[in-house]
Enzyme design. Sequence first.
Site, PDB file in Angstrom:
ATOM      1  N   ASN A  49      33.501  42.239  33.494  1.00  0.00           N
ATOM      2  CA  ASN A  49      34.900  41.870  33.753  1.00  0.00           C
ATOM      3  C   ASN A  49      35.795  43.070  33.487  1.00  0.00           C
ATOM      4  OD1 ASN A  49      37.189  40.130  34.159  1.00  0.00           O
ATOM      5  ND2 ASN A  49      37.474  40.036  31.956  1.00  0.00           N
ATOM      6  N   ASP A  94      36.776  37.395  26.675  1.00  0.00           N
ATOM      7  CA  ASP A  94      37.137  38.814  26.523  1.00  0.00           C
ATOM      8  C   ASP A  94      36.531  39.449  25.268  1.00  0.00           C
ATOM      9  OD1 ASP A  94      38.713  38.575  28.829  1.00  0.00           O
ATOM     10  OD2 ASP A  94      40.472  37.972  27.679  1.00  0.00           O
ATOM     11  N   HIS A 111      39.571  43.961  32.083  1.00  0.00           N
ATOM     12  CA  HIS A 111      40.622  43.318  31.303  1.00  0.00           C
ATOM     13  C   HIS A 111      41.717  44.347  31.008  1.00  0.00           C
ATOM     14  CE1 HIS A 111      42.437  40.376  28.684  1.00  0.00           C
ATOM     15  NE2 HIS A 111      42.635  41.339  27.793  1.00  0.00           N
ATOM     16  N   SER A 141      39.974  47.885  29.924  1.00  0.00           N
ATOM     17  CA  SER A 141      38.573  47.854  29.477  1.00  0.00           C
ATOM     18  C   SER A 141      37.712  47.183  30.540  1.00  0.00           C
ATOM     19  CB  SER A 141      38.435  47.019  28.194  1.00  0.00           C
ATOM     20  OG  SER A 141      39.337  47.430  27.201  1.00  0.00           O
TER      21      SER A 141
HETATM   22  C1  GRF Z   1      44.001  42.771  36.897  1.00  0.00           C
HETATM   23  O1  GRF Z   1      45.058  43.242  36.109  1.00  0.00           O
HETATM   24  C2  GRF Z   1      42.773  42.564  36.052  1.00  0.00           C
HETATM   25  O2  GRF Z   1      42.658  43.485  35.015  1.00  0.00           O
HETATM   26  C3  GRF Z   1      43.008  41.182  35.506  1.00  0.00           C
HETATM   27  O3  GRF Z   1      43.596  40.467  36.570  1.00  0.00           O
HETATM   28  C4  GRF Z   1      44.274  41.378  37.427  1.00  0.00           C
HETATM   29  C5  GRF Z   1      43.738  41.181  38.804  1.00  0.00           C
HETATM   30  O4  GRF Z   1      44.423  41.951  39.755  1.00  0.00           O
HETATM   31  N1  GRF Z   1      41.783  40.616  35.020  1.00  0.00           N
HETATM   32  P1  GRF Z   1      43.840  42.123  41.219  1.00  0.00           P
HETATM   33  O5  GRF Z   1      43.654  40.705  41.796  1.00  0.00           O
HETATM   34  O6  GRF Z   1      42.560  42.845  41.140  1.00  0.00           O
HETATM   35  O7  GRF Z   1      44.898  42.866  41.972  1.00  0.00           O
END
Ligand code: GRF
Length: 224
Positions: free
Chosen positions: A112, A150, A114, A141
């Site tokens: 993932n 997370d 984050h 991260s």
């Molecule tokens: C990103 O900020 C990611 O880190 C978080 O959700 C957001 C998704 O953005 N988990 P996108 O859909 O990839 O533009």
Amino acid sequence: MSRADGQLKIAVLISGRGSNMQAIANHAGGHCTGYKICLVAANKPAEGLSVASEAGLPTTLIDHKKYNSKKEHEAALAEAIEASGASWICLAGYMAVLSADFIARFEGKIINIHPSLLPEYKGLHTHDRALADKQKFHGVSVHLVTPVLDDGEVIAQMRMPVKNVDTLESLSARVLVLEHILYPLVIGALASGAVTLDTGQVHWQDTSITNTLSLPEDTTLIFG
Ligand code: GRF
């Protein structure tokens, strides 16, 4: 690890605009070669699905509202992922918490992205919280997914200074730039074997893949 055409096959799970999915797709043929997106799946109608379709990627909408339970929804999602031949799952803005059963089915194969320097700011609204706390540094991260939200082992991070003039908009925009660099880099490293994840432990075997990387000013890459 199953590979087709010498490439690591990945499924990318999204719920929204899909900018990270797009960055992963764009880099698949660039400096982070060695992986291929074989499925983009969303749990609700998502802008990113059209972006993926236009890029010629296989997509599926497995709408959680059409299932009676989380268990049934996740079973359909798991079947679609397995049918695609993916050996890794990359969560990219997938806004649902996966059950322990689903995670066990793909044990050690789900990562993932984050938007914080974990373990700081798990959960939502990471940028607001970093600003409210007047943090000097913030970032992003990529981590292994475990049943605790997370909380899995960090594979890599990018850290940057928070500026005095930063607003929610400026900070989230700068972190997003880092996300789009870091996620393809980590997936490329998994594909090449530069990083290995052995029973939940991260081992960087080779960090030279970053030698040619150009990072925004004052950004630091941290290996997990
Ligand atoms: C990103 O900020 C990611 O880190 C978080 O959700 C957001 C998704 O953005 N988990 P996108 O859909 O990839 O533009």
